[in-house]
Write a protein that holds these residues in place. Structure first.
Motif, PDB file in Angstrom:
ATOM      1  N   GLU A 114      21.724   5.853  40.531  1.00  0.00           N
ATOM      2  CA  GLU A 114      20.810   6.973  40.302  1.00  0.00           C
ATOM      3  C   GLU A 114      19.803   6.704  39.197  1.00  0.00           C
ATOM      4  O   GLU A 114      18.732   7.312  39.183  1.00  0.00           O
ATOM      5  N   GLN A 115      20.114   5.778  38.284  1.00  0.00           N
ATOM      6  CA  GLN A 115      19.183   5.481  37.199  1.00  0.00           C
ATOM      7  C   GLN A 115      18.258   4.309  37.524  1.00  0.00           C
ATOM      8  O   GLN A 115      17.121   4.269  37.064  1.00  0.00           O
ATOM      9  N   ASP A 116      18.759   3.342  38.286  1.00  0.00           N
ATOM     10  CA  ASP A 116      18.005   2.118  38.544  1.00  0.00           C
ATOM     11  C   ASP A 116      17.557   1.954  39.988  1.00  0.00           C
ATOM     12  O   ASP A 116      16.477   1.424  40.243  1.00  0.00           O
ATOM     13  N   GLY A 164      14.655   6.835  42.387  1.00  0.00           N
ATOM     14  CA  GLY A 164      13.683   7.466  41.513  1.00  0.00           C
ATOM     15  C   GLY A 164      14.061   8.910  41.235  1.00  0.00           C
ATOM     16  O   GLY A 164      15.050   9.427  41.764  1.00  0.00           O
ATOM     17  N   PRO A 165      13.279   9.605  40.400  1.00  0.00           N
ATOM     18  CA  PRO A 165      13.568  11.011  40.097  1.00  0.00           C
ATOM     19  C   PRO A 165      13.388  11.899  41.329  1.00  0.00           C
ATOM     20  O   PRO A 165      12.535  11.636  42.174  1.00  0.00           O
ATOM     21  N   LYS A 166      14.207  12.929  41.415  1.00  0.00           N
ATOM     22  CA  LYS A 166      14.091  13.860  42.535  1.00  0.00           C
ATOM     23  C   LYS A 166      12.800  14.658  42.432  1.00  0.00           C
ATOM     24  O   LYS A 166      12.346  14.999  41.339  1.00  0.00           O
ATOM     25  N   PRO A 213      12.448   4.530  44.129  1.00  0.00           N
ATOM     26  CA  PRO A 213      11.795   4.354  42.818  1.00  0.00           C
ATOM     27  C   PRO A 213      10.389   3.796  43.028  1.00  0.00           C
ATOM     28  O   PRO A 213      10.127   3.129  44.033  1.00  0.00           O
ATOM     29  N   ASP A 214       9.491   4.035  42.081  1.00  0.00           N
ATOM     30  CA  ASP A 214       8.167   3.433  42.234  1.00  0.00           C
ATOM     31  C   ASP A 214       8.270   1.936  41.981  1.00  0.00           C
ATOM     32  O   ASP A 214       9.132   1.449  41.241  1.00  0.00           O
ATOM     33  N   SER A 215       7.384   1.190  42.625  1.00  0.00           N
ATOM     34  CA  SER A 215       7.452  -0.276  42.611  1.00  0.00           C
ATOM     35  C   SER A 215       7.332  -0.849  41.211  1.00  0.00           C
ATOM     36  O   SER A 215       8.004  -1.831  40.870  1.00  0.00           O
ATOM     37  N   ALA A 216       6.495  -0.239  40.369  1.00  0.00           N
ATOM     38  CA  ALA A 216       6.305  -0.752  39.010  1.00  0.00           C
ATOM     39  C   ALA A 216       7.591  -0.624  38.196  1.00  0.00           C
ATOM     40  O   ALA A 216       7.966  -1.542  37.454  1.00  0.00           O
ATOM     41  N   SER A 217       8.284   0.507  38.336  1.00  0.00           N
ATOM     42  CA  SER A 217       9.538   0.696  37.608  1.00  0.00           C
ATOM     43  C   SER A 217      10.597  -0.295  38.066  1.00  0.00           C
ATOM     44  O   SER A 217      11.330  -0.870  37.253  1.00  0.00           O
ATOM     45  N   LEU A 218      10.685  -0.491  39.392  1.00  0.00           N
ATOM     46  CA  LEU A 218      11.644  -1.451  39.914  1.00  0.00           C
ATOM     47  C   LEU A 218      11.332  -2.862  39.430  1.00  0.00           C
ATOM     48  O   LEU A 218      12.221  -3.611  39.024  1.00  0.00           O
ATOM     49  N   ALA A 219      10.050  -3.217  39.478  1.00  0.00           N
ATOM     50  CA  ALA A 219       9.648  -4.561  39.046  1.00  0.00           C
ATOM     51  C   ALA A 219      10.004  -4.787  37.583  1.00  0.00           C
ATOM     52  O   ALA A 219      10.477  -5.871  37.204  1.00  0.00           O
ATOM     53  N   ALA A 220       9.798  -3.779  36.750  1.00  0.00           N
ATOM     54  CA  ALA A 220      10.139  -3.893  35.329  1.00  0.00           C
ATOM     55  C   ALA A 220      11.640  -4.057  35.153  1.00  0.00           C
ATOM     56  O   ALA A 220      12.097  -4.848  34.303  1.00  0.00           O
ATOM     57  N   ARG A 221      12.413  -3.328  35.947  1.00  0.00           N
ATOM     58  CA  ARG A 221      13.878  -3.421  35.841  1.00  0.00           C
ATOM     59  C   ARG A 221      14.349  -4.805  36.269  1.00  0.00           C
ATOM     60  O   ARG A 221      15.219  -5.407  35.630  1.00  0.00           O
ATOM     61  N   HIS A 272      18.301  10.577  46.827  1.00  0.00           N
ATOM     62  CA  HIS A 272      18.095   9.289  46.148  1.00  0.00           C
ATOM     63  C   HIS A 272      16.741   8.718  46.568  1.00  0.00           C
ATOM     64  O   HIS A 272      16.665   7.768  47.353  1.00  0.00           O
ATOM     65  N   PRO A 273      15.659   9.298  46.017  1.00  0.00           N
ATOM     66  CA  PRO A 273      14.312   8.873  46.416  1.00  0.00           C
ATOM     67  C   PRO A 273      14.031   7.421  46.053  1.00  0.00           C
ATOM     68  O   PRO A 273      14.718   6.809  45.223  1.00  0.00           O
TER      69      PRO A 273
END
Length: 285
Positions: free
Chosen positions: A52-54, A57-59, A71-79, A68-69
């Protein structure tokens, strides 16, 4: 290396810098359990990714998009970058939840254009059965640069599902009780998307939690050969990924994910079906 690796395969490569191990253990409804299990003991070198955190994305405030939407691509890429993953790194994901959480990470990485990813066949239980080392030490990996190359064709929306052609097979990955509408412990409505076929994700697995042989999976999905397009959904886009993994193994890598799944569908005023559906392939496609 394909979509699956054995515990033996991974044990031989734990010290290689171009292999990243990700622990995805998570219990739906008990979000603290997975991380606690990781801290209590994990595969040496593994980092922890929370569903749910990684991996979600946020609901959305409007109630749509599912539990469990994406996540945006930029956030995933950073992770992924922070976990030391780039195009040269092979990622091995594992869980103790029938490959579901690990398959979600497998799908997300492929969606972002990263094919060097596999699921540990049999998960944490297979690692333990093999008697391989376990540690509580957390070893950060040196950061690398993950560059997303999104493959939008792997994903469909509720509108796509609603407007699908007669030549599209829609697979519901949930239990028979939830599919038929006999019970619904999580979402606001019971039943399934009209026309969906029932393919429970657990039926891809052997009793020991490993994925069935490719020949068995091909037989399981043989009726789908008549359909030029396959879309898979579940409750919130997690266990559907086990069906996608199995379909990939069976020779249908083109199958798509309705990521919002039932939790998204029933947030709209869309039709709902209960009971069984005919499972014959279309007469003409």
């Amino acid at each position: 290396m394909g979509n699956l690796v054995s515990a033996d395969w991974l044990a031989e490569r734990l010290d290689q810098p171009d292999v990243a191990v990700i622990d995805c253990r998570f219990v739906l409804g008990k979000p603290e359990v997975g991380r606690a299990a990781y801290l209590a003991g994990h595969i040496p070198g593994a980092l922890y990714f929370d569903l749910e955190q990684d991996l979600a994305g946020p609901k959305r405030p409007d109630g749509h998009g599912g539990r469990h939407p994406l996540p945006d691509s930029a956030s995933l890429a950073a992770r992924f970058s922070a976990a030391g993953i780039d195009e040269t790194v092979t990622v091995v994901a594992y869980d103790d939840q029938e490959l579901a959480m690990a398959s979600r990470l497998w799908w997300l990485l492929r969606y972002l254009g990263h094919d060097r990813v596999a699921v540990l066949d049999g998960g944490w239980q297979a690692w333990q059965r093999g008697g391989y080392p376990v540690t509580t030490e957390i070893r950060p990996r040196a950061e690398r640069r993950f560059v997303p190359r999104v493959r939008p064709a792997m994903l469909v929306t509720a509108a796509d599902v609603k407007q699908r052609s007669a030549g599209t097979a829609l697979l519901d990955s949930r239990s028979k009780e939830r599919y038929s509408g006999q019970q619904e412990p999580i979402d606001r409505k019971a039943g399934h998307i009209p026309g969906a076929l029932h393919f429970f994700y657990r039926e891809n697995l052997r009793p020991d939690g490993t994925l069935r042989a490719t020949s068995e999976l091909r037989q399981r999905f043989a009726s789908l050969d008549a359909y030029p397009e396959v879309i898979v959904y579940c409750g919130s886009g997690v266990t559907a990924c086990v069906n996608l993994l199995a379909l990939h193994q069976a020779g249908r890598p083109d199958a798509k994910l309705y990521l919002g799944s039932w939790s998204d569908w029933c947030s709209y005023d869309y039709p709902v079906a209960t009971g069984e559906e005919p499972d014959d392939p279309p007469s003409a496609v």
